[in-house]
Design an enzyme around this catalytic site. Structure first.
Site, PDB file in Angstrom:
ATOM      1  N   TYR A 190       0.796  -1.222   0.000  1.00  0.00           N
ATOM      2  CA  TYR A 190       0.000   0.000   0.000  1.00  0.00           C
ATOM      3  C   TYR A 190       0.824   1.265   0.000  1.00  0.00           C
ATOM      4  O   TYR A 190       0.277   2.357  -0.025  1.00  0.00           O
ATOM      5  CB  TYR A 190      -0.968  -0.047   1.186  1.00  0.00           C
ATOM      6  CG  TYR A 190      -1.785  -1.285   1.054  1.00  0.00           C
ATOM      7  CD1 TYR A 190      -2.840  -1.329   0.157  1.00  0.00           C
ATOM      8  CD2 TYR A 190      -1.429  -2.451   1.714  1.00  0.00           C
ATOM      9  CE1 TYR A 190      -3.544  -2.493  -0.052  1.00  0.00           C
ATOM     10  CE2 TYR A 190      -2.133  -3.627   1.513  1.00  0.00           C
ATOM     11  CZ  TYR A 190      -3.190  -3.636   0.628  1.00  0.00           C
ATOM     12  OH  TYR A 190      -3.880  -4.791   0.400  1.00  0.00           O
ATOM     13  N   ASP A 307      -4.332  -7.920   9.985  1.00  0.00           N
ATOM     14  CA  ASP A 307      -3.209  -8.267   9.097  1.00  0.00           C
ATOM     15  C   ASP A 307      -1.968  -8.539   9.940  1.00  0.00           C
ATOM     16  O   ASP A 307      -0.871  -8.080   9.618  1.00  0.00           O
ATOM     17  CB  ASP A 307      -2.978  -7.141   8.081  1.00  0.00           C
ATOM     18  CG  ASP A 307      -2.179  -7.613   6.855  1.00  0.00           C
ATOM     19  OD1 ASP A 307      -2.018  -8.834   6.686  1.00  0.00           O
ATOM     20  OD2 ASP A 307      -1.718  -6.747   6.077  1.00  0.00           O
TER      21      ASP A 307
HETATM   22  P1  ADP Z   1       2.258  -1.628   3.975  1.00  0.00           P
HETATM   23  O1  ADP Z   1       0.927  -1.147   4.434  1.00  0.00           O
HETATM   24  O2  ADP Z   1       2.605  -1.108   2.634  1.00  0.00           O
HETATM   25  O3  ADP Z   1       2.431  -3.115   4.149  1.00  0.00           O
HETATM   26  P2  ADP Z   1       3.925  -1.275   6.325  1.00  0.00           P
HETATM   27  O4  ADP Z   1       3.512  -0.234   7.308  1.00  0.00           O
HETATM   28  O5  ADP Z   1       3.627  -2.693   6.687  1.00  0.00           O
HETATM   29  O6  ADP Z   1       3.330  -0.908   4.907  1.00  0.00           O
HETATM   30  O7  ADP Z   1       5.487  -1.127   6.027  1.00  0.00           O
HETATM   31  C1  ADP Z   1       6.136  -1.881   5.006  1.00  0.00           C
HETATM   32  C2  ADP Z   1       7.536  -2.301   5.472  1.00  0.00           C
HETATM   33  O8  ADP Z   1       8.331  -1.156   5.733  1.00  0.00           O
HETATM   34  C3  ADP Z   1       7.530  -3.102   6.778  1.00  0.00           C
HETATM   35  O9  ADP Z   1       7.353  -4.486   6.554  1.00  0.00           O
HETATM   36  C4  ADP Z   1       8.910  -2.787   7.337  1.00  0.00           C
HETATM   37  O10 ADP Z   1       9.872  -3.602   6.717  1.00  0.00           O
HETATM   38  C5  ADP Z   1       9.160  -1.350   6.878  1.00  0.00           C
HETATM   39  N1  ADP Z   1       8.763  -0.381   7.919  1.00  0.00           N
HETATM   40  C6  ADP Z   1       7.518   0.126   8.111  1.00  0.00           C
HETATM   41  N2  ADP Z   1       7.493   1.009   9.127  1.00  0.00           N
HETATM   42  C7  ADP Z   1       8.744   1.056   9.624  1.00  0.00           C
HETATM   43  C8  ADP Z   1       9.364   1.784  10.715  1.00  0.00           C
HETATM   44  N3  ADP Z   1       8.648   2.622  11.457  1.00  0.00           N
HETATM   45  N4  ADP Z   1      10.682   1.594  10.940  1.00  0.00           N
HETATM   46  C9  ADP Z   1      11.383   0.729  10.172  1.00  0.00           C
HETATM   47  N5  ADP Z   1      10.869   0.023   9.151  1.00  0.00           N
HETATM   48  C10 ADP Z   1       9.565   0.173   8.859  1.00  0.00           C
HETATM   49 MG    MG Z   2       2.477  -4.149   5.877  1.00  0.00          MG
END
Ligand code: ADP
Ligand code: MG
Length: 482
Positions: A190, A307
């Site tokens: 996303y 999720d």
């Molecule tokens: P999506 O909704 O696209 O899946 P996420 O919020 O799950 O997005 O983030 C995707 C990836 O980015 C995570 O699996 C992680 O590897 C990395 N990530 C997300 N937020 C952080 C954070 N605050 N610090 C470090 N890595 C992050």
């Molecule tokens: Mg994610």
């Protein structure tokens, strides 16, 4: 009575004055209003300074955008007054309401009769909150001149000291403007996640794809839920939406965790029993907090994540974990025992889906059902964690990192692939004998797995039950060490 011409209003403050407006005035469209808002903002020392904004409201936005909204509580305390004569808003000085008495110490109470009313008021407040975002965006699209930024907190420690409903909206916008992107660190379905700097501190910025406005909206809304802040929930800093006529950029700014996701971390790290116990306990604590309904005027609704997986859990520097990615979450409306489903049709990750989701028997009107499906996914995450925990000994033994069902389904499994394994054959990941034999936290978690991923949802443990069992196992371990 509506005038056939526009009226002249004082304009002052953030985003309120159009380009080229003659010294501090604007003219409304016919039927428009003058307005003044006063909002709680915070200066560098964390002291509240009321911020006054004055300007013109077009007729179509006047009713929508809250000329009457002072009566409802806002996420950010704010009042607005409107009037309909030339420069009438010069004389308007709306007063911020007195803060309500602090209920934080009050014991949790069952929902009183008037909570339905309160819930309605909160709903309106949320609507007004996002209407304000929308209005600011529209103003920018019309080419408003940006006056100086409102004050922002001095450090991230100031940001995280709040109660969990987030910084005032305009402060969030200021923070978002002060961000410098550093590098791309992750891609999900996303959006793309970047590491960035804010006043010298590292933060993470999730940039949503333009098509994913609903996910941004939902995730922002969930993070701003009262009492959401918890050491095992990713710390929210700010959300912003900006755009020109043809594109929109949606940002979500959170704490940054350099260890990345649990999925990434477990690829290369072997856990000793103590770090295993810390991680397992923190994940379960985060989920138990999310799932908890806290009643009372400043209460927190129960939230189901929908999720849960190792890629949506981050590893903090202190060895604890934090649950992230709330784009799919749903909230419990306790008064009516309903689920507040957002208009977002995104579904979870097939590999981690509970059997009742795979065979579409989950009752979407029953909030408890979503919590039970989360606990199934939690079981799979704990299994991933167990494999990487080395029992002490001369030649510590661990299993290599693996995704749940890695040897049963292809890399991007279809519904049918998952259904065949999880529902039709009722298979679950194997639990090696060494886990139980290890005793301690590993043995305790191993003993819980079957009750987390049980086929029959009501038989599954609650996150709180799992948390309490692990707490006992940890204190017994600590006792042995003494
Ligand atoms: P999506 O909704 O696209 O899946 P996420 O919020 O799950 O997005 O983030 C995707 C990836 O980015 C995570 O699996 C992680 O590897 C990395 N990530 C997300 N937020 C952080 C954070 N605050 N610090 C470090 N890595 C992050
Ligand atoms: Mg994610």
């Amino acid at each position: 009575m509506r005038l056939s011409r526009g009226i002249v209003c004082e304009c002052a403050g953030v985003s309120a004055c159009p380009d080229g407006a003659p010294n501090g005035t604007c003219t409304t469209q016919p039927g428009g209003y003058c307005f003044v808002t006063v909002e709680e903002l915070y200066d560098e020392n964390g002291l509240m300074v009321p911020e006054r904004t004055a300007g013109c409201l077009p007729p179509d936005e006047s009713g929508f955008m809250q000329c009457k909204s002072s009566q409802v509580p806002h996420q950010t305390p704010k009042v607005i007054q409107c009037c309909e004569k030339d420069l009438c808003n010069r004389r308007l000085h709306p007063q911020l309401p007195e803060p309500p008495p602090d209920m934080a110490d009050a014991p949790p109470a069952p929902p009183p009769a008037h909570t339905a009313l309160l819930a309605a008021a909160l709903g309106i407040a949320l609507l007004a909150f996002f209407a304000a975002f929308w209005l600011l965006l529209r103003r920018r699209r019309r080419g408003c001149k940006r006056p100086p930024s409102p004050p922002a907190p001095a450090t991230l420690a100031d940001v995280s000291s709040g109660s969990g409903s987030g910084l005032p909206l305009l402060v969030q916008r200021t923070v978002a403007k002060q961000i410098q992107m550093v590098e791309s660190i992750g891609k999900g379905r996303y959006g793309e996640v970047w590491s960035a700097r804010w006043r010298g501190e590292k933060v993470a910025v999730k940039v949503f794809f333009t098509t994913e406005e609903a996910s941004w909206f939902r995730e922002t809304e969930i993070y701003q839920t009262v009492l959401m802040r918890h050491e095992n929930i990713l710390g929210f800093i700010a959300a912003d939406i900006k755009g020109t006529g043809s594109w929109t950029q949606m940002l979500l700014i959170t704490d940054y965790h350099e260890n990345g996701s649990l999925y990434d971390y477990l690829q290369t790290t072997v856990l000793d029993p103590q770090s295993f116990a810390t991680m397992a306990y923190s994940i379960v604590s985060g989920l138990a907090h999310l799932h908890m309904d806290i009643f009372g005027t400043k209460g927190k609704p129960a939230i189901a994540h929908r999720d849960i997986k190792s890629k949506n859990i981050l590893v903090k520097r202190n060895g604890q974990c934090a649950i992230a990615d709330f784009g799919l979450a749903v909230r419990h409306v306790a008064e009516r025992n309903e689920v507040d489903i957002a208009p977002n049709t995104r579904v979870g990750t097939r590999r981690y889906m509970a059997p009742e989701l795979l065979d579409e028997r989950l009752d979407a009107a029953n909030f408890e059902a979503f919590k039970m499906a989360d606990v199934y996914s939690l079981g799979l995450v704990l299994w991933e964690l167990c494999r990487r925990c080395a029992a002490p000994g001369p030649a510590p033994l661990v299993e290599p990192y693996a995704l749940p069902y890695h040897d049963r389904v292809p890399p991007d499994p279809s519904f049918e692939d998952m259904h065949a394994v999880v529902v039709a054959r009722r298979e679950r990941p194997p639990v090696p004998a060494r886990w139980g034999a290890a005793g301690g936290a590993l043995g305790a978690v191993a003993a819980l797995l079957a009750e987390c991923w049980h086929h029959n949802p009501p038989v599954r443990l609650t996150a709180l039950r799992v948390k309490k069992t692990l707490a006992r196992a940890r204190s017994e371990d600590a006792g042995k060490l003494v």
